[in-house]
Design a protein around this motif. Structure first.
Motif, mmCIF file in Angstrom:
data_model
loop_
_atom_site.group_PDB
_atom_site.id
_atom_site.type_symbol
_atom_site.label_atom_id
_atom_site.label_comp_id
_atom_site.label_asym_id
_atom_site.label_seq_id
_atom_site.Cartn_x
_atom_site.Cartn_y
_atom_site.Cartn_z
ATOM 1 N N GLY A 1 17.981 27.319 -7.228
ATOM 2 C CA GLY A 1 19.381 26.891 -7.203
ATOM 3 C C GLY A 1 19.523 25.414 -7.520
ATOM 4 N N ARG A 2 20.417 24.753 -6.792
ATOM 5 C CA ARG A 2 20.673 23.345 -7.126
ATOM 6 C C ARG A 2 19.486 22.452 -6.778
ATOM 7 N NH1 ARG A 2 25.331 21.577 -2.684
ATOM 8 N NH2 ARG A 2 24.922 23.238 -1.213
ATOM 9 N N LEU A 3 18.583 22.953 -5.913
ATOM 10 C CA LEU A 3 17.431 22.110 -5.565
ATOM 11 C C LEU A 3 16.359 22.111 -6.644
ATOM 12 C CD1 LEU A 3 17.012 22.082 -1.731
ATOM 13 C CD2 LEU A 3 18.660 20.972 -3.219
ATOM 14 N N ARG A 4 16.633 22.820 -7.784
ATOM 15 C CA ARG A 4 15.710 22.657 -8.908
ATOM 16 C C ARG A 4 15.726 21.207 -9.407
ATOM 17 N NH1 ARG A 4 18.360 23.355 -14.342
ATOM 18 N NH2 ARG A 4 20.499 24.010 -14.001
ATOM 19 N N TYR B 1 30.579 23.182 -9.359
ATOM 20 C CA TYR B 1 29.149 23.103 -9.641
ATOM 21 C C TYR B 1 28.732 23.776 -10.959
ATOM 22 C CZ TYR B 1 24.147 23.002 -9.201
ATOM 23 O OH TYR B 1 22.826 22.773 -9.463
ATOM 24 N N PRO B 2 29.274 24.962 -11.280
ATOM 25 C CA PRO B 2 28.838 25.569 -12.543
ATOM 26 C C PRO B 2 29.050 24.647 -13.742
ATOM 27 C CG PRO B 2 30.002 27.176 -11.218
ATOM 28 C CD PRO B 2 30.167 25.855 -10.516
ATOM 29 N N VAL C 1 23.618 16.818 -6.088
ATOM 30 C CA VAL C 1 23.625 18.245 -5.749
ATOM 31 C C VAL C 1 23.784 18.533 -4.257
ATOM 32 C CG1 VAL C 1 22.235 18.764 -7.785
ATOM 33 C CG2 VAL C 1 21.116 18.590 -5.559
ATOM 34 N N ASP D 1 19.271 30.332 -9.993
ATOM 35 C CA ASP D 1 20.448 29.733 -9.398
ATOM 36 C C ASP D 1 21.029 30.585 -8.284
ATOM 37 O OD1 ASP D 1 21.620 27.288 -10.157
ATOM 38 O OD2 ASP D 1 23.492 28.427 -10.264
ATOM 39 N N HIS E 1 23.216 29.246 -5.163
ATOM 40 C CA HIS E 1 24.425 28.440 -5.309
ATOM 41 C C HIS E 1 25.137 28.825 -6.590
ATOM 42 C CE1 HIS E 1 26.792 24.904 -4.236
ATOM 43 N NE2 HIS E 1 26.952 24.749 -5.527
ATOM 44 N N SER E 2 26.341 29.326 -6.456
ATOM 45 C CA SER E 2 27.256 29.538 -7.579
ATOM 46 C C SER E 2 26.785 30.600 -8.574
ATOM 47 C CB SER E 2 27.501 28.233 -8.353
ATOM 48 O OG SER E 2 26.466 28.007 -9.293
ATOM 49 N N ARG F 1 25.694 22.138 -15.916
ATOM 50 C CA ARG F 1 25.410 22.056 -17.347
ATOM 51 C C ARG F 1 25.099 20.639 -17.794
ATOM 52 N NH1 ARG F 1 27.681 25.431 -21.028
ATOM 53 N NH2 ARG F 1 28.308 27.484 -20.269
ATOM 54 N N GLY G 1 28.514 29.354 -14.770
ATOM 55 C CA GLY G 1 28.768 28.682 -16.034
ATOM 56 C C GLY G 1 27.860 29.168 -17.163
ATOM 57 N N MET G 2 26.765 29.843 -16.781
ATOM 58 C CA MET G 2 25.805 30.264 -17.791
ATOM 59 C C MET G 2 26.113 31.670 -18.321
ATOM 60 S SD MET G 2 23.670 27.698 -17.940
ATOM 61 C CE MET G 2 23.460 26.211 -16.969
#
Lengths: 269, 637
Positions: free
Chosen positions: A27-30, B6-7, B23, A187, A190-191, B11, A195-196
């Motif tokens: 997730g965002r911790l990447r 966040y999405p 984050v 991901d 989170h979320s 990006r 967007g992808m």
């Protein structure tokens, strides 16, 4: 008066057990860098009250060895480190306590007691999934065919020692394209990578041998650009899916902790 | 509802430096359900995450607000220019790091100003959030923008951009504001934003600049500041939290994943300071001294360490060695934690041999690398002017104790540009540093010791005896620093053992303009921001020339300029822009202390000598709270 001596060696408690640990960066911790992870881990070990062994001297450090950290921004299901402890610990307990002490997204996947030497040498290769958005699958497939057919695929990269030329092809054992599923596996916490989720999402899977200097997923993308002129329109979302010893002539990666598990299972305790 | 950005952010994060800072996901971070509460705060520290995340003020308010069932608080920080450009390109609004919600969706945006140099970053955040820069242009759906922190004791330069300012301790104030907003919303928001602003102004909890008129004299001075509405108070007073043991925050401090400027668990051991250093705004506006008890501190340390896993504990205050229980406290903490690889630090230390004993105790097992002392003034005369009651003999005795105990580097902090200062006063710093090295070599028996001289430019601050003083112009400051540097370097015997750190005088002039400015300075801030000013506290981003040219244009039709605000001495009769904001200090006492400074008359500390009537306790209904006992002794006067 002026000279101070470090704490006595006699006070120093050596490690009596080593634990090998697999963790995931999700997730965002990447976006955590390796240094960020090291700080987070050391604090989590303290919160979880894992009885760490420390080095001797004026500024003792916890006994932790890291292997092949994934780059910042790259998610991973298969990162490894090893710790030394001063009391015997149940690996399952350590897994639960340490996972609870780490923030969600830095997740402990597996803990085994070390029973074999040469762990780092078993991390022979990694399988990476490179999620590419707004990409024509056939164009990508053609680029992959081109690079696999090439004798070499040199790319330039800045390393600590300056500009280096790395031959990506020499380390690239396999590459194949699959359809993107849109669940945004890197991901999940989170979320869900909303967007992808666009058409034209494909996954480039690559198996890369561990060499020095390391060939990273972004080097593979750079090679696709230099060899076949392939340029992804948006940044790729990369996940290390596996890391370990190679089998079946470089097509399969096995669990690097299996050897320790096997040894423990076969030895009387 | 408020959707996560966040999405979209994800990006662009691969394209920016240190994406981890944007984050969130820290241990102990809180993400409450949006619809489960009635009042929602976004809390901003207007600097980069690495500076803002360890800030104690924001950390305390974050927990206090999230502790309320009917409220939530999330954090937001200044984004670096690389991300700002991408956010503008992709239409991503200013966001909180906890749940990545748009800041514009919150009811309130609280901004903590530890320094005035964060003002341009506030404008960036407002603009990225889609909140109109000027409070008068905001509508019912825009957040109420509330400024706090020490700079809020003179919020006049940002009066156009904020809706309200909190003076003093924030813990109880944010709860009172939350009550007002909750009641207003529960009643169906009657009268819209104007009514809410009016309620806030009339409550006296906050200062609402838009509900006051400032009238000027033809020469540019202020004639008077007057409330517009009959039910709005003429003066707004600061908030003072009593009984720190009842306010034991932060209880579970955040553990940032990104590297920050303070990698430690901080415990505030007392608030306030009555040493009476005349340059020190913090010491003047945070009176009286309120100690946390030894037992209360030990409990916070134990709980905080188990919640965070931090390797270091910092015992914070304006002058930590002054805590009445500091010796038993440091011994007890060292006994408890020295075997667990946890280090303890006492960040602010006065010049006093006793502090070396404390530092020795805290470094039982560790390396004794550096100790910092702050004589502040180079000459005996200067130290009397600023009421820093340290003699040269004290200093030499202190540093020789430190070097003898094995400390290798002593850092000495001084100021340049103080009122009445001459070249000779500053050159005394070089003589002192050489004497420190000479004595240090003698007592340690080695030449392998160092002394680092660090110099900051003095900026006169509101609510201090120096609020009337002329600020030293940057040319004079720079010339003095150059002479001092030559004096340090000229003596080959000592030059290599003395490190010399200083900044040029220009940033201090901008800080001076923002510190003692009035509402007319707002146009300068807006103009320089529009010209691209960001992160003014960072030397690589700060541009003095941009500020000066913005000031020239923005103040062109005014009878005042930068010099008028900075290098001009004020007289007793002048109405100062912050006179209607009550820090509790009696204006006549401040003036008398200013006169005493000019006469080199020193003032003792009221903790151990009789009250000298600074006015704070009488005006605010507060008392000194100090030990040593397990319960506080309240000194009744």
């Amino acid at each position: 008066m002026a000279k101070r001596v470090p704490p006595r060696v006699a006070d120093h408690v050596p490690a009596i057990q080593r634990l090998r640990i697999r963790y995931a960066k999700r997730g965002r911790l990447r976006f955590t860098s390796h240094r960020d992870f090291q700080r987070a881990l050391e604090r989590a070990l303290r919160r979880a009250e894992v009885p760490m062994a420390f080095s001797a001297g004026f500024s003792p450090h916890p006994r932790i060895s890291y292997a092949n950290a994934a780059p910042t921004g790259v998610a991973s299901e298969a990162e490894y480190f090893e710790i030394g402890v001063v009391r015997h610990c149940d690996p399952l307990m350590v897994k639960q306590q340490l996972d609870a002490a780490l923030p969600p997204g830095l997740d402990i996947v597996d803990v085994v007691e070390a029973a074999t030497p040469d762990f780092a040498a078993r991390l022979e290769a990694s399988r990476w999934s490179i999620r590419l958005d707004q990409v024509d699958a056939s164009e990508l497939a053609a680029a992959v065919t081109a690079i696999m057919a090439a004798d070499e695929a040199p790319v330039e990269r800045m390393t600590k020692g300056g500009q280096r030329t790395i031959d990506v092809r020499a380390a690239l054992l396999a590459a194949y394209v699959t359809a993107g599923t849109g669940d945004g596996s890197a991901d999940s916490t989170h979320s869900a990578g909303a967007g992808m989720e666009q058409t034209g999402c494909v996954i480039l899977n690559v198996v890369v041998r561990q060499v020095t200097p390391t060939v990273r997923p972004h080097d593979v993308l750079a090679a696709l650009r230099s060899v076949a002129g392939f340029v992804p329109p948006v940044p790729a979302l990369v996940t290390r899916e596996q890391q370990g010893p190679l089998a079946a002539e470089g097509l399969v990666i096995e669990d690097p902790l299996a050897a320790d598990r096997d040894r423990l299972a076969s030895s009387p305790t | 509802m408020s959707a996560s950005v966040y999405p979209d952010l994800e990006r662009v994060l691969p394209l920016v430096q240190k994406p981890i800072q944007y984050v969130g996901g820290e241990v102990n971070a809180v993400s409450k359900e949006w619809d489960s509460v009635n009042v929602r705060w976004a809390l901003m520290y207007p600097d980069a995450y690495e500076v803002g995340a360890p800030n104690q003020g924001v950390a305390i308010l974050y927990e206090v607000l999230n502790g309320r069932a009917d409220a939530l608080a999330e954090r937001t920080y200044a984004v670096w220019p690389d991300l700002e450009a991408l956010m503008r390109e992709h239409g991503i609004p200013q966001f909180t790091v906890d749940s990545h919600r748009a800041v514009g969706d919150f009811d309130l945006l609280g901004i903590s100003f530890a320094t005035e140099l964060g003002y341009t970053n506030m404008l960036t955040a407002l603009d990225l959030a889609g909140i109109p820069l000027h409070s008068r242009d905001r509508g019912d759906d825009d957040p109420i923008v509330v400024a706090g922190g020490h700079a809020a004791f003179n919020p006049e330069p940002v009066a156009d951009f904020i809706d309200a300012a909190v003076l003093g301790d924030g813990e109880q104030a944010v709860l009172a504001i939350t009550d007002i907003v909750a009641e207003f919303k529960a009643a169906g928001s009657p009268g819209g934003r104007a009514e809410l602003i009016h309620r806030l102004a009339a409550s006296g909890v906050v200062y609402v600049p838009s509900r006051y008129d400032v009238e000027y004299l033809p020469d540019g001075r202020i004639r008077r500041v007057k409330p517009i509405d009959a039910d709005v108070p003429w003066r707004v007073a600061k908030h003072t939290v009593m009984d720190l043991d009842d306010w034991d925050y932060p209880r579970a401090p955040l553990v940032p994943l990104a590297e920050t400027v303070h990698e430690r668990m901080s415990v505030e051991i007392f608030r306030g300071c009555t040493r009476g250093c005349r340059f020190c705004q913090a010491g003047m506006i945070t009176r009286p001294v309120r100690e946390r008890s030894q037992a209360g501190i030990e409990k916070m340390v134990a709980r905080g360490l188990s919640a965070t896993g931090f390797e270091e504990v910092g015992l914070l205050s304006l002058s930590s060695a002054d805590h009445s229980e500091i010796a038993p406290l440091t011994k007890s903490l060292a006994d408890c934690y020295s075997s667990s690889q946890t280090s303890l630090s006492l960040p602010s230390t006065r010049v006093d041999a006793f502090n070396v004993d404390l530092a020795n105790e805290l470094s039982r097992n560790g390396r004794r690398s550096g100790l910092t002392f702050a004589p502040e003034g180079g000459s005996e005369r200067m130290r009397k002017v600023i009421n820093k009651m340290v003699t040269e003999e004290d200093l030499i005795k202190t540093v020789s104790t430190a070097y003898a105990a094995g400390w290798r580097n002593v850092k000495l902090y001084f100021m340049c540009g103080l009122p009445t200062e001459t070249d000779e006063d500053v050159l005394q710093i070089a003589r002192l540093a050489k004497e420190v090295i000479r004595v240090g070599r003698e007592v340690s028996g080695t030449r392998d010791i160092r002394c680092t001289v660090s110099i900051g430019g003095f900026v006169p601050k509101p609510h201090t005896p120096f609020q009337w003083a002329a600020q030293c112009d940057h040319e004079t400051t720079d010339a003095r620093l150059a002479k001092l540097r030559d004096a340090v370097r000229s003596d080959k015997q000592f030059a290599k053992a003395i490190g010399f750190r200083y900044h040029d005088g220009k940033p201090g002039i901008v800080e001076g303009l923002l510190s003692r400015g009035d509402r007319r300075v707002g146009a300068v801030i807006e103009r320089v921001w529009r010209e691209g000013a960001r992160f003014d506290g960072w030397s690589e981003h700060f541009s003095f020339d941009a500020w000066m040219s913005a000031a020239e244009i923005a103040l062109a039709d005014q009878p005042v300029d930068v010099d008028w605000f900075t290098t001009r001495e004020r007289d007793h009769a002048e109405v100062l822009p912050w006179d209607h904001l009550d820090s509790g200090l009696d204006r006549e006492w401040l003036w008398a202390d200013w006169q005493d400074a000019l006469e080199q008359v020193e003032v003792e500390d009221c903790r151990w000598t009789p009250c000298f009537d600074c006015g704070v306790c009488d005006q605010m209904g507060t008392q000194i709270q100090i030990g040593p006992t397990t319960t506080f002794v309240e000194i009744d006067r």
